[in-house]
Design an enzyme around this catalytic site. Structure first.
Site, PDB file in Angstrom:
ATOM      1  N   HIS A  48       0.653  -1.161   0.053  1.00 28.49           N
ATOM      2  CA  HIS A  48       0.012  -0.527  -0.124  1.00 28.49           C
ATOM      3  C   HIS A  48       0.381   1.364  -0.043  1.00 28.49           C
ATOM      4  O   HIS A  48       1.915   1.097   0.319  1.00 28.49           O
ATOM      5  CB  HIS A  48      -0.917   0.115   0.960  1.00 28.49           C
ATOM      6  CG  HIS A  48      -0.024   0.635   2.666  1.00 28.49           C
ATOM      7  ND1 HIS A  48       0.333   1.522   2.425  1.00 28.49           N
ATOM      8  CD2 HIS A  48       0.692  -0.957   3.268  1.00 28.49           C
ATOM      9  CE1 HIS A  48       0.424   1.520   4.310  1.00 28.49           C
ATOM     10  NE2 HIS A  48       1.036   0.046   4.816  1.00 28.49           N
ATOM     11  N   CYS A  49      -0.141   2.162  -0.557  1.00 22.48           N
ATOM     12  CA  CYS A  49       0.978   3.925  -0.188  1.00 22.48           C
ATOM     13  C   CYS A  49      -0.087   4.486   0.211  1.00 22.48           C
ATOM     14  O   CYS A  49      -1.339   3.844   0.925  1.00 22.48           O
ATOM     15  CB  CYS A  49       1.789   3.847  -1.804  1.00 22.48           C
ATOM     16  SG  CYS A  49      -0.089   4.201  -2.949  1.00 22.48           S
ATOM     17  N   ALA A  50      -0.366   6.224   0.113  1.00 19.00           N
ATOM     18  CA  ALA A  50      -0.715   6.749   0.992  1.00 19.00           C
ATOM     19  C   ALA A  50      -2.477   6.995   0.252  1.00 19.00           C
ATOM     20  O   ALA A  50      -3.366   6.510   0.757  1.00 19.00           O
ATOM     21  CB  ALA A  50      -0.528   7.839   0.545  1.00 19.00           C
ATOM     22  N   ARG A  92      -3.370   3.937  -2.425  1.00 22.38           N
ATOM     23  CA  ARG A  92      -3.847   2.543  -3.342  1.00 22.38           C
ATOM     24  C   ARG A  92      -3.783   1.620  -2.164  1.00 22.38           C
ATOM     25  O   ARG A  92      -2.147   1.748  -1.455  1.00 22.38           O
ATOM     26  CB  ARG A  92      -2.510   2.869  -4.680  1.00 22.38           C
ATOM     27  CG  ARG A  92      -3.442   3.440  -5.519  1.00 22.38           C
ATOM     28  CD  ARG A  92      -2.437   3.546  -6.676  1.00 22.38           C
ATOM     29  NE  ARG A  92      -3.137   4.803  -8.098  1.00 22.38           N
ATOM     30  CZ  ARG A  92      -3.052   5.567  -8.167  1.00 22.38           C
ATOM     31  NH1 ARG A  92      -2.053   6.037  -7.127  1.00 22.38           N
ATOM     32  NH2 ARG A  92      -3.152   6.098  -9.208  1.00 22.38           N
TER      33      ARG A  92
END
EC number: 2.7.1.211
Length: 40
Positions: A24-26, A28
């Site tokens: 994950h990222c901020a 997605r």
């Protein structure tokens, strides 16, 4: 909808045993699936 509800919906859609990995990222969530053909 809270985080737990979102997680349950994702797991139900792709299948709990079908998830091979996740990142994950901020913005997605990326899932690596064993079989993309079984996605609901």
């Amino acid at each position: 909808m809270n985080h737990k509800q979102v997680a349950e919906r994702i797991l139900n859609a792709v299948g709990r045993d079908n998830i091979q990995g996740a990142r994950h990222c901020a913005t997605r969530l990326r899932l690596v699936l064993k079989d993309t053909g079984v996605i609901d």
